[in-house]
Structures are given as structure tokens and as C-alpha cells.
Design an enzyme around this catalytic site. Structure first.
Site, PDB file in Angstrom:
ATOM      1  N   SER A   1    -133.387   6.648 -36.235  1.00  0.00           N
ATOM      2  CA  SER A   1    -133.528   6.677 -34.667  1.00  0.00           C
ATOM      3  C   SER A   1    -133.595   8.069 -34.000  1.00  0.00           C
ATOM      4  O   SER A   1    -134.787   8.651 -34.647  1.00  0.00           O
ATOM      5  CB  SER A   1    -132.346   6.034 -34.115  1.00  0.00           C
ATOM      6  OG  SER A   1    -132.787   5.489 -32.875  1.00  0.00           O
TER       7      SER A   1
ATOM      8  N   ASP B   1    -137.904  -4.586 -34.360  1.00  0.00           N
ATOM      9  CA  ASP B   1    -137.040  -3.320 -34.005  1.00  0.00           C
ATOM     10  C   ASP B   1    -137.286  -3.846 -32.209  1.00  0.00           C
ATOM     11  O   ASP B   1    -138.561  -3.565 -31.726  1.00  0.00           O
ATOM     12  CB  ASP B   1    -137.743  -2.033 -34.372  1.00  0.00           C
ATOM     13  CG  ASP B   1    -136.910  -1.116 -33.885  1.00  0.00           C
ATOM     14  OD1 ASP B   1    -136.249  -1.009 -32.627  1.00  0.00           O
ATOM     15  OD2 ASP B   1    -136.785  -0.094 -34.436  1.00  0.00           O
TER      16      ASP B   1
ATOM     17  N   HIS C   1    -133.004  -2.807 -35.282  1.00  0.00           N
ATOM     18  CA  HIS C   1    -132.691  -1.410 -35.168  1.00  0.00           C
ATOM     19  C   HIS C   1    -131.358  -1.128 -35.513  1.00  0.00           C
ATOM     20  O   HIS C   1    -130.621  -0.625 -34.497  1.00  0.00           O
ATOM     21  CB  HIS C   1    -133.075  -0.788 -33.785  1.00  0.00           C
ATOM     22  CG  HIS C   1    -133.014   0.355 -33.540  1.00  0.00           C
ATOM     23  ND1 HIS C   1    -134.426   1.326 -33.594  1.00  0.00           N
ATOM     24  CD2 HIS C   1    -132.201   1.523 -33.256  1.00  0.00           C
ATOM     25  CE1 HIS C   1    -134.145   2.317 -33.281  1.00  0.00           C
ATOM     26  NE2 HIS C   1    -132.689   2.646 -33.077  1.00  0.00           N
TER      27      HIS C   1
END
Length: 294
Positions: free
Chosen positions: A105, A244, A272
Site C-alpha cells: 500500500s 482490491d 487489500h
């Protein structure tokens, strides 16, 4: 779990908590966590696979998280480049010149920054559930909130349910629901593991709430973030979830297309988060293959 060593390293005036596993004479994998997340967010299962494959693994708490120092953002604002400097300081603290850098991320943005601006420190890059560091997500979010379609050529906004959750303040009221939404419904969600992580993070936090400042740093679109990703020479693996909800798959595709020779591994069902049974080991296996012999 492999025996670990904890120590603090200095990044300018800040002290950063770090933890290492395995043998330092082995190739080092530096794990860079995402926004507002502590280093313990890298699952033990993932670390075990890497160490068993002959990797020296380091994870650490970003500034403003966990046992690392916190910053008064009002008087000392910082950017992605400053967080990348922290990652370099961790390598320096262990006397490591070059490492395999893996970021998740926001940590993937930090890893890209290192690949573009500090290539001499990078053996390989593994960019997990992230987006091009120069992508300015704010306008896409604003259009999505207003019920408008994305502009042509713009990377897609998060899933509508996730945007509603964040806009309603749900992420502040219940971390479990946030992680459930980030995990998605295509793969099983280990809620117990997510709750253990949240509880451990709260216990370790020196200044709870300061981690929210990562969002301010992440939204600061400084000129160094616009460096062309085509300048990255390190062998790069982009790992992205097919489901995601925060960075839809087009983000991973755009990232892989921008970095010369990058390989894209789309993981079926992955959202995610790392809170799905077996997923951390699956990603670690990809990392082992990518770093082998490099």
C-alpha cells in the site's frame, strides 16, 4: 516463529523500532508497511517463509506508529520522501548497503520512491496492493463521492461501499469492519487474526492517533513523486489483488506497465489486506521466487 532481534535505529532526530529475523549474512528483505500500520502488520507466516528460504528479514514501525517516535505534524510536516529516508535509515542501522525492498500500500509508494531516487540501495522491488506514487487520488475520490464517473485515463476510485464506510467515519468506529471490507468477500476473512493485530497495535502504540498523519503525508503530491517510473532499473514484481477494493486492479496494471520489465502477479480473490488464511504464505512464495539469485 523464527527467533528475532529488536533494536532501535536513528533517522535524524527520530528513533525507529525495528525487528530482524534470520542471518544478516543472507540477502536482506526490508518490509515497508502501509499507511497507519505498524511493522507487526507483516504477518509472521510471511516472515517464516522468507527466512526458511534464506532471507534476512527486517520489519519496522514507521514514524508515528507503534514503538517508534511520533512527530508534531503541525510544526514538522513530512512527506513520502521523509518516510523513504526512514527506510534508508533502517538499512543504515543494520549496516546494509542494498536490500530487496517490499512495500505494501503506502509502503509500496515508499519502495517506488527508493527505486527511483536511491537505486543504489535496491536489489529488487516487490510492490504489493499499491498504486503509482505519482497518482493523485483525490480528484477520483471527489468525483466518486459526488456520484460522477472517473475522468478518461484516470485510475479508478475505491469501491463505493468502502468510500461510504470511510466518509461515514466507520473506520474510526470499528477496525474490524474496516478490515472486513478491505479483505473483500472473494476469499475467507480471518476476523480473529485482524482483531489480534488491532489489539496488539493499540497496546504498542506510544501515541495513539498519530498514525493518521500518514494520510497527510500520503496526500502531499511533491515533485519528487512525479519522477518517471520508467527510471526504475531494479527488477520489479507487482503483486495485486483481483478484488482490491481500495486500489482496483487497474492500479497494479498501470504500475507494472510504467516500470520497465516489471512482472505483474494478480492474485485471485485477494483484496487489500493480509487477513485471509494462506494468503501471506502465497505472497511470500512469490517474493522468494522474485528475489532468488538476485
Amino acid at each position: 516463529m523464527e527467533k528475532s532481534e529488536e533494536k532501535y535505529v536513528s533517522s535524524g532526530p527520530l528513533r525507529l523500532w525495528t525487528e530482524s529475523f534470520g542471518y544478516q549474512q543472507d540477502p536482506t528483505v526490508l518490509l515497508v508497511m502501509g499507511s497507519a500500520a505498524q511493522g507487526i502488520g507483516w504477518p509472521d507466516d510471511m516472515v517464516e517463509v522468507l527466512v526458511a528460504a534464506g532471507r534476512h528479514v527486517i520489519r519496522f514501525d514507521h514514524r508515528d506508529t507503534g514503538l517508534s517516535d511520533w512527530v508534531d505534524f503541525t510544526t514538522h510536516p513530512y512527506t513520502l520522501a521523509d518516510m523513504a529516508a526512514d527506510a534508508e535509515a533502517v538499512l543504515d542501522g543494520y549496516g546494509i548497503d542494498r536490500a530487496h525492498i517490499a512495500g505494501a500500500s503506502l509502503g509500496g509508494g515508499i519502495a517506488q520512491w527508493l527505486g527511483a531516487h536511491r537505486p543504489q540501495r535496491v536489489l529488487t522491488l516487490t510492490l504489493i496492493m499499491t498504486s503509482p506514487m505519482g497518482n493523485e487520488a483525490g480528484p477520483a475520490w471527489a468525483r466518486a463521492v459526488a456520484g460522477l464517473d472517473p475522468d478518461p485515463g484516470e485510475l479508478p476510485p475505491p469501491d463505493a461501499a468502502l468510500i461510504r464506510h470511510f466518509m461515514s467515519g466507520g473506520h474510526e468506529e470499528g477496525a474490524d469492519e474496516t478490515w472486513r471490507l478491505l479483505n473483500g468477500e472473494a476469499v475467507p476473512y480471518d476476523g480473529a487474526a485482524a482483531r489480534r493485530f488491532v489489539e496488539a497495535s493499540l497496546k504498542r502504540a506510544r501515541k495513539p492517533g498519530s498514525e493518521a498523519q500518514h494520510d497527510l503525508a500520503g496526500r502531499s503530491m511533491t515533485e519528487d513523486r512525479r519522477a518517471p517510473l520508467s527510471s526504475i532499473a531494479a527488477p520489479t514484481l507487482v503483486v495485486h489483488g483481483a478484488q482490491d477494493p481500495l486500489f482496483p486492479p487497474r492500479h497494479g496494471q498501470a504500475l507494472a506497465e510504467a516500470i520497465p520489465g516489471a512482472e505483474l502477479a494478480v492474485v485471485d480473490g485477494m483484496g487489500h489486506a493480509f487477513f485471509s488464511p494462506g494468503l501471506p504464505r502465497r505472497i511470500a512464495d512469490l517474493m522468494v521466487g522474485h528475489t532468488q539469485g538476485r
